[in-house]
Design an enzyme around this catalytic site. Sequence first.
Site, PDB file in Angstrom:
ATOM      1  CE  LYS A 170      -1.669   3.112   1.983  1.00 60.87           C
ATOM      2  NZ  LYS A 170      -1.503   4.556   1.583  1.00 60.87           N
ATOM      3  N   GLY A 201      -4.498   3.323  -2.233  1.00 63.79           N
ATOM      4  CA  GLY A 201      -5.596   3.769  -1.377  1.00 63.79           C
ATOM      5  C   GLY A 201      -5.062   4.679  -0.296  1.00 63.79           C
ATOM      6  N   GLY A 203      -4.364   5.812   3.706  1.00 68.85           N
ATOM      7  CA  GLY A 203      -3.862   5.080   4.866  1.00 68.85           C
ATOM      8  C   GLY A 203      -4.947   4.634   5.816  1.00 68.85           C
ATOM      9  N   GLY A 207      -4.763   1.202   4.093  1.00 66.09           N
ATOM     10  CA  GLY A 207      -3.618   0.931   4.976  1.00 66.09           C
ATOM     11  C   GLY A 207      -4.057   0.244   6.258  1.00 66.09           C
ATOM     12  CD  GLU A 245      13.619   1.464   8.964  1.00 67.58           C
ATOM     13  OE1 GLU A 245      14.123   2.534   9.364  1.00 67.58           O
ATOM     14  OE2 GLU A 245      14.164   0.364   9.074  1.00 67.58           O
ATOM     15  CD  GLU A 379      10.458  13.459  10.568  1.00 67.23           C
ATOM     16  OE1 GLU A 379       9.352  12.930  10.732  1.00 67.23           O
ATOM     17  OE2 GLU A 379      11.464  12.846  10.191  1.00 67.23           O
TER      18      GLU A 379
HETATM   19  P1  NAP Z   1       2.410   8.748   7.204  1.00 62.02           P
HETATM   20  O1  NAP Z   1       1.224   9.601   7.205  1.00 62.02           O
HETATM   21  O2  NAP Z   1       2.821   8.073   8.443  1.00 62.02           O
HETATM   22  O3  NAP Z   1       2.161   7.694   6.021  1.00 62.02           O
HETATM   23  C1  NAP Z   1       2.998   6.645   5.686  1.00 62.02           C
HETATM   24  C2  NAP Z   1       2.165   5.581   5.028  1.00 62.02           C
HETATM   25  O4  NAP Z   1       1.221   5.044   5.970  1.00 62.02           O
HETATM   26  C3  NAP Z   1       1.317   6.086   3.858  1.00 62.02           C
HETATM   27  O5  NAP Z   1       1.197   5.067   2.902  1.00 62.02           O
HETATM   28  C4  NAP Z   1       0.000   6.358   4.550  1.00 62.02           C
HETATM   29  O6  NAP Z   1      -1.087   6.445   3.674  1.00 62.02           O
HETATM   30  C5  NAP Z   1      -0.093   5.191   5.473  1.00 62.02           C
HETATM   31  N1  NAP Z   1      -1.010   5.375   6.602  1.00 62.02           N
HETATM   32  C6  NAP Z   1      -1.439   6.544   7.153  1.00 62.02           C
HETATM   33  N2  NAP Z   1      -2.274   6.279   8.178  1.00 62.02           N
HETATM   34  C7  NAP Z   1      -2.374   4.934   8.280  1.00 62.02           C
HETATM   35  C8  NAP Z   1      -3.078   4.050   9.142  1.00 62.02           C
HETATM   36  N3  NAP Z   1      -3.865   4.509  10.120  1.00 62.02           N
HETATM   37  N4  NAP Z   1      -2.951   2.716   8.961  1.00 62.02           N
HETATM   38  C9  NAP Z   1      -2.153   2.235   7.989  1.00 62.02           C
HETATM   39  N5  NAP Z   1      -1.471   3.016   7.137  1.00 62.02           N
HETATM   40  C10 NAP Z   1      -1.564   4.350   7.289  1.00 62.02           C
HETATM   41  O7  NAP Z   1       3.710   9.492   6.738  1.00 62.02           O
HETATM   42  P2  NAP Z   1       3.891  10.367   5.439  1.00 62.02           P
HETATM   43  O8  NAP Z   1       3.139  11.626   5.681  1.00 62.02           O
HETATM   44  O9  NAP Z   1       3.562   9.575   4.243  1.00 62.02           O
HETATM   45  O10 NAP Z   1       5.498  10.574   5.423  1.00 62.02           O
HETATM   46  C11 NAP Z   1       6.158  11.539   6.215  1.00 62.02           C
HETATM   47  C12 NAP Z   1       6.670  10.962   7.523  1.00 62.02           C
HETATM   48  O11 NAP Z   1       7.293   9.678   7.319  1.00 62.02           O
HETATM   49  C13 NAP Z   1       7.728  11.761   8.183  1.00 62.02           C
HETATM   50  O12 NAP Z   1       7.463  11.857   9.557  1.00 62.02           O
HETATM   51  C14 NAP Z   1       9.035  10.996   7.960  1.00 62.02           C
HETATM   52  O13 NAP Z   1      10.049  11.138   8.872  1.00 62.02           O
HETATM   53  C15 NAP Z   1       8.579   9.617   7.950  1.00 62.02           C
HETATM   54  N6  NAP Z   1       9.516   8.813   7.144  1.00 62.02           N
HETATM   55  C16 NAP Z   1      10.376   7.957   7.756  1.00 62.02           C
HETATM   56  C17 NAP Z   1      11.273   7.210   7.010  1.00 62.02           C
HETATM   57  C18 NAP Z   1      12.220   6.232   7.608  1.00 62.02           C
HETATM   58  O14 NAP Z   1      12.792   5.437   6.906  1.00 62.02           O
HETATM   59  N7  NAP Z   1      12.422   6.225   8.899  1.00 62.02           N
HETATM   60  C19 NAP Z   1      11.280   7.348   5.639  1.00 62.02           C
HETATM   61  C20 NAP Z   1      10.405   8.254   5.064  1.00 62.02           C
HETATM   62  C21 NAP Z   1       9.519   8.966   5.817  1.00 62.02           C
HETATM   63  P3  NAP Z   1      -1.486   7.935   3.118  1.00 62.02           P
HETATM   64  O15 NAP Z   1      -0.469   8.263   2.119  1.00 62.02           O
HETATM   65  O16 NAP Z   1      -2.830   7.755   2.526  1.00 62.02           O
HETATM   66  O17 NAP Z   1      -1.498   8.876   4.282  1.00 62.02           O
END
Ligand code: NAP
Length: 472
Positions: A170, A201, A203, A207, A245, A379
Site C-alpha cells: 500500500k 488507497g 492510509g 492501509g 522505519e 520533525e
Molecule cells: P504517514 O502519514 O505516516 O504515512 C505513511 C504511510 O502510511 C502512507 O502510505 C499512509 O497512507 C499510510 N497510513 C497513514 N495512516 C495509516 C493508518 N492509520 N494505517 C495504515 N497506514 C496508514 O507518513 P507520510 O506523511 O507519508 O510521510 C512523512 C513521515 O514519514 C515523516 O514523519 C518521515 O520522517 C517519515 N519517514 C520515515 C522514514 C524512515 O525510513 N524512517 C522514511 C520516510 C519517511 P497515506 O499516504 O494515505 O497517508
Amino acid sequence: MQQHTDQYIDGAWRPSLAEARIEVLNPATEELVATVPAGGAADVDAAVAAARAAARSWGRTTREERLVPLGRLCDGLAARRQEIAETVVAELGSPIRFATAVQATLPLTVARSYLDILAKYEFEEQVANSTVYAEPAGVVAAVTPWNYPLHQIVAKVVPALAAGCTVVLKPAEYTPLVARLFAELVHDAGFPPGVFNLVTGVGTEAGAALVEHPDVDLVSFTGSTAVGRAIGAAAGRGVKRVALELGGKSANVVLPGADLARAVKANVANVLANSGQTCTAWTRLLVHRDQYEEAVAIAAEAAATYLPGDPALAATRLGPVASASQRERVRAYITGAVAQGARLVAGGAQAPEGLDRGYYVRATVLADVTAEMTVAQEEVFGPVLSILAYRDEEHALEIANGTDYGLAGGVWAADNETAAAFARRMDTGQVDINGGRFNPAAPFGGYKSSGVGRELGRHGLAEFLQTKSLQF
Ligand code: NAP
Ligand code: MG
C-alpha cells in the site's frame, strides 16, 4: 491525464472494487496528473487472499528460482530509470537531477545488492544437535511513504521476495504512480501470480485494513512516528511481526578541529536535498559557541544559492514540497521558531518570489535555536536547518541525544577516531563520520522513537525470515 481504475492483484490488473479515487497532483503546478483507485477493505481482502495462496509455493522455491525473476526486476529498474525519474518529478516534485541520481538510481542499487546477498545468505545453521532453518515470514504488508517513494518500496519488497515471502503493498496516496510502474516491472519479471500485489488507497482505509488483516504475518511500515505507533499496536494485537522505519531529528555535530566550512556546506546540502523531506536529514547543526557565528554565516550564504524552482529543469536544486498541507506545516514551523526566539538568517515562511503556484518553501536557516524549542524537537520535513551552539563535548552530546528520535547523524572532527568515539555515544542508528557517504548495504533504522528493526543489506533480508529448529 491518466485515469486508472485497476489494482495489481494475483498477477493481473483487475478493476478496483472501490468507487472512490485519489487525485494525484503535480506539486510544482498543482495540476491533476492522474487518478488512481482509493482501494478499501474489499481490494485488500482480494490482495491478501492472493498473497496467502501464493505463499506456500513461493516460500518453498530455491534461492536460484527466486534469483531469476529478481534479476529481471533489476534489469527492468535499469531500463525504465528515466521514466521512473520523470514520474517522481511529476508526482513528488523532486528536481529531475536528484530524481535521476537518487530517486531512480538508489532503488536499482538496493535491488541489485539483494542478488548478491541472496546468493550468499546462510539459510541453515548447525547448533549442537539442532539444525536451524531461516524460513520466510509469510505474507508481508508493506506500507510506504511518499518522500523516496520507489526506494522505500524496493527496500521492503525486494528483500521480502528474496526471503520467500509474498507481499501486499500500500503506497502513499501522493505517490501511487511510481508504485504502479514498479508493479509493471514485477509483472514483466515473471514472478508467479499473487507473490506481489498492489493496492492503492488512503492510509486510514486501505492501509488500516491491510495492517489489521488476520492473514498478514508481518507488517513493514515506513512513515510518521504517530502512524507507526498505531500500526505497532495493531500488529501487537494480531501477534504479527512488525518493522517500523519512522521519523528523525538527526544531529550533525561539528567538533572543534573539524573542517568547519566543509561540514557546514555538507549539512546545508544534506538538509535541502529533496526539499528537506528526508527522514535522515541533519536538521540540527551543532557547532561550538566559539565558531558559531562563522558557521551561521557559511550556512546562510550556502542556503541562499538554493533558489526554489521548476523541478523539471536540470538547473533546479530545490523543488516544491509534496503537498499543500506539507507546505503549510513547514511554514508554521518557521513562524513558530521565530516566535520562540530563533533568528532567521536565510529564507523564511513567506512564499518565494515569482512562484505563486506550486507548494514551494524557501531554503531556510534558523540561528540561535536552543534544544527545547519546538523546531529542535519535532520533525519539520521541509527545507529548514536549525543551528545550535554547544559549550563543550558533553553539552553537544546532551543536545544530540536530547530528542525522542534516533535515526541518523553526522560527526566531524580533526580525525576519524575522535569523530567515531563521539558517534559511539550517540543514541542513533546511523552516523556518517567526516562526510562518510551513504552505504546502501549498511543496516538502516532507528533507535528510540525512530523505529523498530533494520532495513537494507543482510539485516534487511533477515527481517523477513523466521527461525525453525529441528533436533536430532
Ligand atoms: P504517514 O502519514 O505516516 O504515512 C505513511 C504511510 O502510511 C502512507 O502510505 C499512509 O497512507 C499510510 N497510513 C497513514 N495512516 C495509516 C493508518 N492509520 N494505517 C495504515 N497506514 C496508514 O507518513 P507520510 O506523511 O507519508 O510521510 C512523512 C513521515 O514519514 C515523516 O514523519 C518521515 O520522517 C517519515 N519517514 C520515515 C522514514 C524512515 O525510513 N524512517 C522514511 C520516510 C519517511 P497515506 O499516504 O494515505 O497517508
Ligand atoms: Mg499521511
